[in-house]
Design an enzyme around this catalytic site. Structure first.
Site, PDB file in Angstrom:
ATOM      1  N   GLU A 313       0.810  -1.211   0.000  1.00  0.00           N
ATOM      2  CA  GLU A 313       0.000   0.000   0.000  1.00  0.00           C
ATOM      3  C   GLU A 313       0.852   1.274   0.000  1.00  0.00           C
ATOM      4  OE1 GLU A 313      -2.905  -0.367   3.163  1.00  0.00           O
ATOM      5  OE2 GLU A 313      -3.948  -2.001   2.122  1.00  0.00           O
ATOM      6  N   GLU A 433      -4.874  -8.434  -0.777  1.00  0.00           N
ATOM      7  CA  GLU A 433      -5.689  -8.426   0.439  1.00  0.00           C
ATOM      8  C   GLU A 433      -7.135  -8.211   0.021  1.00  0.00           C
ATOM      9  OE1 GLU A 433      -4.585  -5.455   3.281  1.00  0.00           O
ATOM     10  OE2 GLU A 433      -2.451  -6.021   3.296  1.00  0.00           O
TER      11      GLU A 433
END
Length: 700
Positions: A313, A433
């Site tokens: 991220e 994810e």
């Protein structure tokens, strides 16, 4: 996961008895050869108790030959009664209780443990039972005694996926095949990424037994999020602590030995120090380069089934906007690829995974990463994005209580963009994810269970048909790592089914009936998902089409007579559970719930401690609105009157209250606020609070 969501990880909906004990036991009892070795151990614990009620957990360990169906019998010493159960069907005859396996957990291997739980009621005393019998054999903690042959169950459990560590990975140079072989995947979340160490965020030390269990459940890949910040020395060498690197290597090696594909990365480093790259380029790049140089050296000769992911991220501070963000991410990813390839060995052709900015799937993010791939011209790369669904539904805010068309179109649009941008051009994609942000065993009720199951079913289908590999984020909210069991077996069954097929669902998994008065027929809309409806079943008993229910198109109607029978004595809460069965996939559970309209009472308190007395009377809270006298939204997230479940308000069913959080009052003006509480039965309650400084009063 981002720092805002690392702690967000489930309402355990129970199944209560229906039918005749003898019929259930005869249907579900194990079929074994005569004189099979038998033995068992039972751990019965009361995890919570309040006046008149309690919650108990039961762990049954099979010490004998493997079972394919089980029935546990005990007698309550103090006359307690079971009122609601999960992971088993429970019936009572006086003080004697029989718990029979659910449809998804009949198999119990030698030395394996099966668990179930229940809520109960008591008067006078709540003494724990001490004698149990499993399939007719007393549980003494040792093997002894035999079981007789019994009737085999009419429905066999689906076979568990087998582990095949010896299967060779696709040859280097075929990233599409490698990523396809990684489906499905699982994240060891909040563990090696936890700060400052492996157990800091509540998970136990990782064991080889845990990894073996996850592999046995059908997962082919494991992502090991790793935060390195607290485990290396100072500049300029940034030497990784040898003990930490050894621990990472141990878990990687265990995972490879179990047959997993393994993905490792730099995880929370992204927001701890990599995010300062735009204003501190030399120091950040030197640190980034030093860490990846050491990591690649440690793993250069490891199996090609080990995969490297550059950054989790990625996010940056101090930039002028997205164009600069894309540029600095491009620089870091390019350096990552250069370092890995230059290290030689298996790293020369190892699959490398590159993220979009924020690991987000907006088209601009996808296009920027596509430009990186075009520049790098490396044949062994894959893209990664994360997916936590439509945000209002993912956290239950702005009235996002249901898996509706808006949530589905967000899912389809995201996966279509990812497929069309990457997969259609030969670039494989890992959804590194995915889950819903606030589905969490520590926050029951935020996401209604049936709505969550619909989301799981859809993610599996839409990812599979677009050739996207998924790696579910599990920080402990799905798999109980201490007990090596799923916290909600039905959730796992939906996970598993979605890997290969569709499952039918319905507009709801709840049918509410009044506690008193006439009961009418009840209708649900079936979501067939391309399947055919096969019928309804309660335990081992098939309900009768035309007598108990009718189906017209996609409308399923339970007759008034059937609902009356299923409601039983109409005690508050779940009275019985039936299953809608389809031509494929897992059955859809429908809970028959008795209730009266909830009631509330006046209260006083402060902005740091305020609770509204609430008699739920069998109902469950869905959401809450807050408005000022002029009708404008009150409190935080003032763009919507619907507040965030658990963050701003929280039901406490044991205490019979609804708690208004300090985070709610922190953004409420002095004066009157009208609250509207929405319940899953359809009931609504209006309540008025008045805030004056730190003092709060409430009236109905």
């Amino acid at each position: 996961m981002s720092p805002q969501t690392i702690r967000r990880s489930r309402l355990r909906v129970g199944m209560v008895a229906g039918g005749v004990v003898a019929l259930l036991v005869s249907w579900m009892m194990v079929a074994v050869s005569a004189q099979a070795a038998a033995g068992c151990r039972v751990a019965y614990t009361v995890s919570a108790q309040w006046p008149g009620g309690f919650t108990a957990n039961v762990n049954v360990t099979n010490l004998g030959d493997p079972l394919n169906g089980w029935s546990l019998v005990w007698t309550f010493p103090s006359g307690q009664r079971v009122t609601q159960a999960w992971n088993a069907t429970v019936t009572s005859s006086g003080s004697q209780v029989t718990a029979v396996n659910a449809s998804y957990n009949p198999a119990v291997g030698t030395n394996a443990t099966v668990s179930f739980g229940f809520n109960g009621s008591w008067t006078g005393g709540n003494t724990n039972p001490t004698s149990f019998a499993l399939n007719g054999v007393a549980c003494t903690g040792s093997v002894g005694g035999t079981t007789s042959p019994t009737v085999s169950p009419s429905v066999s459990p689906s076979a568990s996926p087998t582990v095949s560590p010896s299967v060779s990975p696709p040859p280097p140079g075929n990233p599409m095949a490698t990523v396809a072989a990684m489906e499905p995947g699982w994240n060891l979340g909040n563990t090696l990424d936890a700060i400052p160490d492996e157990t800091a965020w509540g998970n136990p030390l990782t064991t080889q037994a845990l990894l073996r269990h996850v592999r046995s459940q059908g997962y082919n890949s494991i992502r090991l999020p790793i935060t390195w910040s607290n485990h290396h020395g100072p500049a300029p060498a940034y030497t990784i602590d040898a003990v930490w690197l050894g621990r990472v290597r141990q878990i990687v090696d265990w995972s490879l030995a179990e047959g997993f594909y393994v993905m490792i990365n730099l995880h929370h480093d992204s927001w701890q120090w990599i995010n300062t790259y735009p204003t501190d380029q030399a120091n950040v790049m030197n640190r980034y380069r030093a860490l990846w140089t050491q990591i690649t050296a440690a793993f250069r000769d490891h199996s090609p089934k080990l995969v490297f992911e550059s950054i989790n991220e990625p996010q940056f501070a101090g930039t002028s906007g997205d164009e600069q963000n894309y540029q600095v991410l491009r620089e870091l990813n390019a350096e990552f690829v250069r370092i890995v390839r230059a290290s030689g060995g298996n790293n020369a052709t190892r699959l490398l995974v590159l993220p979009t900015l924020h690991t987000n799937a907006d088209q601009g993010r996808l296009d920027a990463l596509t430009a990186e791939f075009n520049q790098l011209r490396d044949p062994n790369l894959a893209a990664t994005v994360h997916f936590y669904g439509y945000w209002p539904f993912s956290v239950n805010i702005a009235g996002g209580t249901r898996y509706d068309s808006t949530v589905e179109q967000d899912l389809i649009g995201t996966f279509d963009r990812v497929h069309d941008t990457f997969v259609a051009r030969g670039i494989p994609v890992v959804i590194g994810e995915w889950a819903l942000l606030n589905w969490d065993h520590n926050r029951p009720g935020v996401i209604e269970r049936g709505e969550f199951l619909k989301f799981l079913e859809a993610v599996g289908y839409h990812a599979r048909t677009r050739k996207l590999t998924t790696m579910v984020w599990d920080a402990g909210q799905f798999l109980n790592r201490n007990e090596l069991r799923w916290r909600d077996q039905g959730v796992y069954e939906m996970f598993k089914a979605s890997w290969t097929t569709r499952s039918g669902t319905a507009s709801s998994d709840q049918v509410y009936v009044p506690r008193t008065g006439a009961i009418t027929s009840k209708s649900l809309t079936l979501n067939l998902n391309g399947l055919t409806f096969q019928g309804l079943r309660q335990g081992s008993t098939n309900l009768v089409n035309g007598t108990d229910y009718t189906v017209l198109g996609s409308t399923l109607t339970l007759t008034a007579a059937a609902v009356t029978r299923l409601a039983g004595n109409r005690a508050y809460g779940v009275n019985s559970t039936i299953e809608a069965r389809f031509s494929q996939g897992v059955p859809w559970q429908i809970h028959i719930i008795s209730h009266d309209p909830p009631t509330q009472a006046a209260a006083t308190g402060t902005t740091s401690s305020f609770a509204i007395p609430t008699q739920f009377r069998g109902d469950q809270l869905a959401t809450m609105e807050a408005k000022y006298a002029d009708g404008t939204p009150a409190g935080p997230a003032n763009w919507t009157p619907f507040k965030e479940f658990w963050q701003h308000f929280q039901p406490d069913y044991n205490a019979n209250t609804i708690i208004l959080k300090p985070e709610f009052f922190a953004e409420v003006d002095d004066g009157a606020v009208t609250l509207t509480f929405h319940f899953w039965s359809g009931a609504q309650l209006t309540y008025r609070i008045t805030k004056s400084g730190t003092t709060v009063t409430g009236t109905t």
